[in-house]
Design an enzyme around this catalytic site. Structure first.
Site, short mmCIF file in Angstrom:
data_model
loop_
_atom_site.label_atom_id
_atom_site.label_comp_id
_atom_site.label_asym_id
_atom_site.label_seq_id
_atom_site.Cartn_x
_atom_site.Cartn_y
_atom_site.Cartn_z
CB CYS A 104 -10.70 22.03 19.79
SG CYS A 104 -10.91 22.52 21.47
CE1 TYR A 127 -3.09 2.29 5.27
CE2 TYR A 127 -0.75 2.69 4.99
CZ TYR A 127 -1.83 1.85 4.92
OH TYR A 127 -1.66 0.56 4.47
CE1 TYR A 157 -1.33 3.96 13.77
CE2 TYR A 157 -1.09 5.57 12.00
CZ TYR A 157 -1.76 4.51 12.57
OH TYR A 157 -2.86 3.98 11.94
N GLY A 169 0.86 -1.19 0.00
CA GLY A 169 0.00 0.00 0.00
C GLY A 169 0.89 1.23 0.00
NE ARG A 170 3.68 2.74 5.49
CZ ARG A 170 2.93 3.19 6.50
NH1 ARG A 170 2.81 4.48 6.70
NH2 ARG A 170 2.32 2.35 7.31
N1 LLP Z 1 -2.43 -6.08 3.59
C1 LLP Z 1 -3.14 -6.04 4.71
C2 LLP Z 1 -3.96 -7.19 5.08
C3 LLP Z 1 -3.12 -4.89 5.53
O1 LLP Z 1 -3.83 -4.86 6.64
C4 LLP Z 1 -2.32 -3.78 5.14
C5 LLP Z 1 -2.26 -2.58 5.96
C6 LLP Z 1 -1.60 -3.86 3.94
C7 LLP Z 1 -1.68 -5.03 3.19
C8 LLP Z 1 -0.76 -2.73 3.42
O2 LLP Z 1 0.31 -2.40 4.23
P1 LLP Z 1 1.37 -1.31 3.72
O3 LLP Z 1 2.10 -1.88 2.53
O4 LLP Z 1 0.64 -0.09 3.36
O5 LLP Z 1 2.26 -1.13 4.88
N2 LLP Z 1 -2.60 3.53 9.24
C9 LLP Z 1 -1.26 3.02 9.45
C10 LLP Z 1 -0.99 1.78 8.63
C11 LLP Z 1 -2.02 0.70 8.83
C12 LLP Z 1 -1.82 -0.46 7.92
C13 LLP Z 1 -3.03 -1.33 7.90
N3 LLP Z 1 -2.88 -2.48 7.06
C14 LLP Z 1 -0.26 4.13 9.14
O6 LLP Z 1 -0.68 5.25 8.83
O7 LLP Z 1 0.94 3.92 9.25
#
Ligand code: LLP
Length: 429
Positions: free
Chosen positions: A354, A383, A327, A287-288
């Site tokens: 606020c 995110y 975080y 994702g990220r």
């Molecule tokens: N697959 C599953 C099942 C997931 O739950 C997630 C992320 C991903 C893939 C993708 O992960 P990435 O490649 O983006 O790291 N809100 C938090 C991150 C939460 C991630 C949730 N799951 C932040 O802003 O750092």
């Protein structure tokens, strides 16, 4: 600070691709998220090339929760991405964006019967997270006279170097089925009439800046793959999740790229599967790392205050970017209209919400800042908007996409009318 290659400073202004961030702020108003479509494509192609150098039998399922704008999903769909989807909303958006149902995986530890029915209706594979969910899915598929293909989410019980709130493969985490129960889960699935186990899934966490934990997870997956193959499961895919981090502290963080990731993970998987004599596709769910660095949040300076610290009060807060508050995340900030000026003063950049915790960036050395300046918060493509809220009754800001010389709104700003749109007057008021 090292700006990523799709950004730069010219004539004192910060640029995203071909676009002057100061002009974008003037044209669309602040706050505004601006996303570079070309960067998303580049990130995707780089990730795919890193994997396919090892094997063609790979599929990238973009984690739609990172940035669920339909335009972003369309960009990735056109590149051939599928998606990790976590809700009915994400299922619908991914399909609308043109992704194929067979390229989606419906994940989540708490799906409703309606979620399961949607997966069955749309013919989307489900990553099942509990025995209870398995039994419900068998019933739901049976009621529809259908058969649904599933994976189980394995909890690999792995410690990973990241913020505890985004480590998902710990033995104590709510996600997945413990390794000690996983064979029983597959046995029960094999005995189901309307469910067919064809895959295996895990995801160990997010913003991981070391590739070794991914290799450990791959080892667990290969080992469990061998055990489930022995009891008669024909594995069509092995999904090792997402989680590769990005260098938020630009110039300081050392972030392995997708090549380093693939070079460590792929041999473990490919050699392990070859030994087992099976050849499921390998799926990954970044994702990220696909969208994180594609986007800047441009926020306008309302005022500057010298108190016990020097505060820069901007028009975006944790309503639009909750990561720092949630975080303690670090995002680089750049004064977009003074991008070449040397840092001379320490500032804390605070939002309009606020709450004391509404801090976007603490104790940063910046050029002199004044009312009307535009601050760019970097690396907000993942995110960012997707975790935004209307807290303090603030309508959400717009999202703009740029591509080459082009620019367009991909989400308009919300209005006070939008805040009211879902509220109902009470009959006794
Ligand atoms: N697959 C599953 C099942 C997931 O739950 C997630 C992320 C991903 C893939 C993708 O992960 P990435 O490649 O983006 O790291 N809100 C938090 C991150 C939460 C991630 C949730 N799951 C932040 O802003 O750092």
């Amino acid at each position: 600070m090292n700006l990523p290659s799709h950004m730069g400073a010219r004539g004192g202004h910060l640029y995203l691709g071909a676009h002057d961030c100061v002009s974008l702020a003037a044209e669309f108003g602040t706050p505004v998220f601006v996303t570079d479509e070309d960067r998303i494509r580049e990130n995707f192609r780089r990730f795919r090339a890193a994997l396919t150098r090892h094997s063609p039998a790979v599929r990238i399922l973009y984690a739609a929760k990172a940035n669920g704008n339909l335009s972003v999903l369309q960009t990735l769909a056109r590149e051939g991405a599928g998606a990790d989807v976590f809700s009915a909303g994400e299922v619908n958006l991914a399909l609308l964006a043109g992704m194929q149902p067979e390229h989606l995986l419906f994940n989540g530890s708490s799906k409703s019967r309606a979620d399961l029915a949607l997966a069955v209706e749309k013919n989307i594979r489900v990553s099942v997270d509990s025995f209870d969910e398995l039994r419900q899915l068998d019933t739901v598929a049976g009621d529809a006279g259908a058969e649904v293909e599933i994976s189980f989410r394995v909890n690999p019980a792995l410690e990973v170097p990241t913020h505890p709130k985004i480590a998902t493969g710990l033995s104590t985490s709510k996600f997945g089925i413990p390794a000690g129960q996983i064979l029983d889960a597959y046995r029960e699935a094999l005995a189901c009439t309307h469910v067919r186990p064809v895959g295996m899934h895990c995801h160990i966490g997010s913003q991981i800046l070391d590739v070794e934990p991914f290799a450990r997870a791959a080892e667990v997956m290969v080992q469990v793959a061998g055990e489930v193959t022995d009891i008669g499961v024909d594995l069509a895919f092995l999904d090792i999740g997402g989680g590769l981090g990005i260098p938020y502290r630009r110039g300081e963080d050392v972030a392995p790229g997708p090549e380093a990731y693939a070079d460590v993970v792929m041999p473990v998987v490919l050699e392990g599967l070859a030994q087992l004599g099976i050849s499921p596709e390998l799926w990954v769910e970044p994702g990220r790392s696909l969208v994180g660095d594609s986007t800047v949040l441009l926020t306008g300076v309302n005022s500057v205050k010298s108190a016990h610290k020097r505060f820069v009060n901007v028009d975006a807060g944790f309503n639009l970017l909750v990561r720092p508050a949630m975080y303690d995340s670090y995002h680089e900030v750049v004064v977009a209209n003074r991008a070449d000026a040397p840092p001379v003063q320490e500032y804390t950049v605070t939002g309009p919400i606020c709450e004391t915790g509404d801090i976007l960036a603490a104790d940063r050395m910046l050029p002199v800042v004044e009312e009307g300046d535009v601050i760019a918060v970097l690396d907000t493509g993942a995110y960012g908007f997707s975790m935004s809220s209307q807290y303090n009754s603030r309508p959400r800001c717009p999202e703009v996409m740029v591509s080459g010389e082009r620019k367009a709104l991909m989400r308009r700003a919300e209005t006070v009318g939008d805040l009211l749109a879902t509220m109902e007057p009470l009959p006794w008021h």
